[in-house]
Design a protein around this motif. Structure first.
Motif, PDB file in Angstrom:
ATOM      1  N   GLY A 227       0.815  -1.212   0.000  1.00  0.00           N
ATOM      2  CA  GLY A 227       0.000   0.000   0.000  1.00  0.00           C
ATOM      3  C   GLY A 227       0.844   1.256   0.000  1.00  0.00           C
ATOM      4  O   GLY A 227       0.480   2.274   0.585  1.00  0.00           O
ATOM      5  N   GLY A 228       1.999   1.181  -0.698  1.00  0.00           N
ATOM      6  CA  GLY A 228       2.916   2.312  -0.736  1.00  0.00           C
ATOM      7  C   GLY A 228       4.036   2.138   0.271  1.00  0.00           C
ATOM      8  O   GLY A 228       3.948   1.322   1.196  1.00  0.00           O
ATOM      9  N   ILE A 229       5.108   2.886   0.087  1.00  0.00           N
ATOM     10  CA  ILE A 229       6.241   2.838   1.007  1.00  0.00           C
ATOM     11  C   ILE A 229       6.572   4.244   1.482  1.00  0.00           C
ATOM     12  O   ILE A 229       6.256   5.227   0.826  1.00  0.00           O
ATOM     13  CB  ILE A 229       7.492   2.218   0.342  1.00  0.00           C
ATOM     14  N   SER A 230       7.203   4.320   2.628  1.00  0.00           N
ATOM     15  CA  SER A 230       7.659   5.603   3.160  1.00  0.00           C
ATOM     16  C   SER A 230       9.166   5.652   2.975  1.00  0.00           C
ATOM     17  O   SER A 230       9.908   4.849   3.547  1.00  0.00           O
ATOM     18  CB  SER A 230       7.301   5.715   4.644  1.00  0.00           C
ATOM     19  N   ALA A 231       9.639   6.570   2.131  1.00  0.00           N
ATOM     20  CA  ALA A 231      11.058   6.645   1.808  1.00  0.00           C
ATOM     21  C   ALA A 231      11.418   8.074   1.448  1.00  0.00           C
ATOM     22  O   ALA A 231      10.566   8.851   1.021  1.00  0.00           O
ATOM     23  CB  ALA A 231      11.381   5.710   0.646  1.00  0.00           C
ATOM     24  N   PRO A 232      12.687   8.457   1.596  1.00  0.00           N
ATOM     25  CA  PRO A 232      13.104   9.819   1.232  1.00  0.00           C
ATOM     26  C   PRO A 232      13.098  10.001  -0.274  1.00  0.00           C
ATOM     27  O   PRO A 232      13.202   9.036  -1.033  1.00  0.00           O
ATOM     28  CB  PRO A 232      14.535   9.897   1.791  1.00  0.00           C
ATOM     29  N   LYS A 233      12.971  11.246  -0.704  1.00  0.00           N
ATOM     30  CA  LYS A 233      13.066  11.554  -2.118  1.00  0.00           C
ATOM     31  C   LYS A 233      14.528  11.632  -2.514  1.00  0.00           C
ATOM     32  O   LYS A 233      15.400  11.887  -1.684  1.00  0.00           O
ATOM     33  CB  LYS A 233      12.364  12.884  -2.423  1.00  0.00           C
ATOM     34  N   GLU A 234      14.796  11.421  -3.794  1.00  0.00           N
ATOM     35  CA  GLU A 234      16.169  11.482  -4.271  1.00  0.00           C
ATOM     36  C   GLU A 234      16.730  12.884  -4.027  1.00  0.00           C
ATOM     37  O   GLU A 234      16.103  13.888  -4.336  1.00  0.00           O
ATOM     38  CB  GLU A 234      16.221  11.153  -5.761  1.00  0.00           C
ATOM     39  N   TRP A 274      15.962   2.243  -1.696  1.00  0.00           N
ATOM     40  CA  TRP A 274      16.159   2.594  -0.284  1.00  0.00           C
ATOM     41  C   TRP A 274      15.305   1.704   0.613  1.00  0.00           C
ATOM     42  O   TRP A 274      15.778   1.181   1.626  1.00  0.00           O
ATOM     43  CB  TRP A 274      15.804   4.065  -0.080  1.00  0.00           C
ATOM     44  N   ALA A 275      14.035   1.536   0.236  1.00  0.00           N
ATOM     45  CA  ALA A 275      13.136   0.690   1.024  1.00  0.00           C
ATOM     46  C   ALA A 275      13.611  -0.761   1.032  1.00  0.00           C
ATOM     47  O   ALA A 275      13.570  -1.437   2.065  1.00  0.00           O
ATOM     48  CB  ALA A 275      11.718   0.787   0.471  1.00  0.00           C
TER      49      ALA A 275
END
Length: 322
Positions: A227-234, A274-275
């Motif tokens: 349901g989506g991931i939480s990760a930083p933007k490039e 990253w995830a």
């Protein structure tokens, strides 16, 4: 623009969303583990950067920067009222204190008479007809009656629907994506295997589970959408971003103690890699971890099935024109 002038609109856009929230909704801003980032107390998928004021509400896939964007898109204020309020031209309008949304009871959208548009959309994305038909028979995929969205359903152990994700079937413009109100992330969309297995593959989105099954052709493992991931933007400092265990995965593992292998199938982009790295570190030792990202840079498995379909269609057109 009826009711407001161009000058008023320009003036209204000068206030940033973070300035508005600090001035009128200070009690709703909650600091996250990421440096310079806040979320709303009632909506943890709403993130806003205190320096740039860029905000994104992930669960609704909307975003912006100005206070005007925020008032219109998040709080539902009419455009003219929002402009006048931000210009202080409307003294009778006082920005109301933030009212948390009432917890809505989960209910699946009414089904359409048939699933024609969902079939057409997914087939053009390269998804196997057999895979689509199996999902429809299992009651985890159908077409909604209102906007003809594809509805991906997540069920609990009793077969009761507890989660649903909507994906637009119209091919022009940015596709509509949203979770149904009241959905429980613990029961995200999941493709069951044929027979017993101790293997689980995880993906960022529901359509990617169907795509990878299409490419592999074997239903030999569970396939779970996170349901989506939480990760930083490039470009964002990764050290300032704290990894959170996906609720869908944690809940699934608790319900399925037989799982021994987790195959990571996130997207092959900055956030997905990253995830994948952090998922591997988090669950290594307790589970056998396998990283299986799409081979092509910047792609997910749904992209790969679509590319394959388009190449096959081009070859067929070329053959017919000879």
């Amino acid at each position: 623009m009826p009711g407001v002038t161009e000058e008023q609109i320009i003036a209204a856009r000068r206030m940033t969303a973070i300035e508005f929230l600090r001035r009128y909704r200070p009690g709703e801003l909650v600091k996250t583990d990421s440096r310079g980032e806040f979320e709303l107390r009632e909506h943890d998928s709403f993130k806003i950067n205190e320096e740039t004021s860029f905000w994104h509400w992930k669960s609704r896939d909307i975003g912006g920067k100005s206070a005007l964007d925020y008032l219109i898109k998040v709080e539902g204020v009419k455009f003219v009222d929002a402009v006048l309020a931000l210009c202080e031209e409307n003294p009778s309008y006082i920005p109301p204190p933030f009212q948390p949304e009432q917890e809505k009871e989960f209910a699946l959208p009414p089904a359409a008479a048939n699933n024609r548009r969902v079939f057409a959309y997914l087939l053009k994305r390269g998804i196997s007809r057999k895979v689509i038909e199996a999902c429809v028979r299992a009651g985890i995929l159908y077409e909604s009656a209102d906007y003809h969205n594809a509805v991906f359903v997540g069920k609990d152990e009793t077969g009761t629907a507890r989660y649903a994700f909507l994906r637009g079937t119209y091919t022009k413009g940015k596709p509509f994506k949203a979770e149904v109100s009241g959905s429980e992330k613990q029961y995200c969309f999941c493709l069951p295997p044929k027979g017993t297995t101790n293997r689980l593959a995880v993906y960022e989105a529901a359509i990617e589970t169907l795509a990878h099954l299409t490419l592999e052709g074997t239903a030999d493992k569970w396939r779970l959408s996170l349901g989506g991931i939480s990760a930083p933007k490039e470009g964002e400092p990764a050290r300032s971003f704290s990894f959170k265990k996906p609720l869908a995965l944690e809940s699934f593992l608790k319900r399925h103690p037989e799982i021994e292998e987790i195959e990571i199938c996130t997207n092959n982009d900055f956030a997905g890699r990253w995830a994948a790295e952090h998922l591997g570190k988090t669950y290594q030792g307790k589970y056998r971890m396998v990283k299986n990202l799409p081979e092509k840079e910047g792609r997910d498995y749904a992209d790969l099935t679509k590319e394959r379909y388009e190449k096959q269609a081009a070859r067929q057109r070329a053959a017919c024109s000879r």
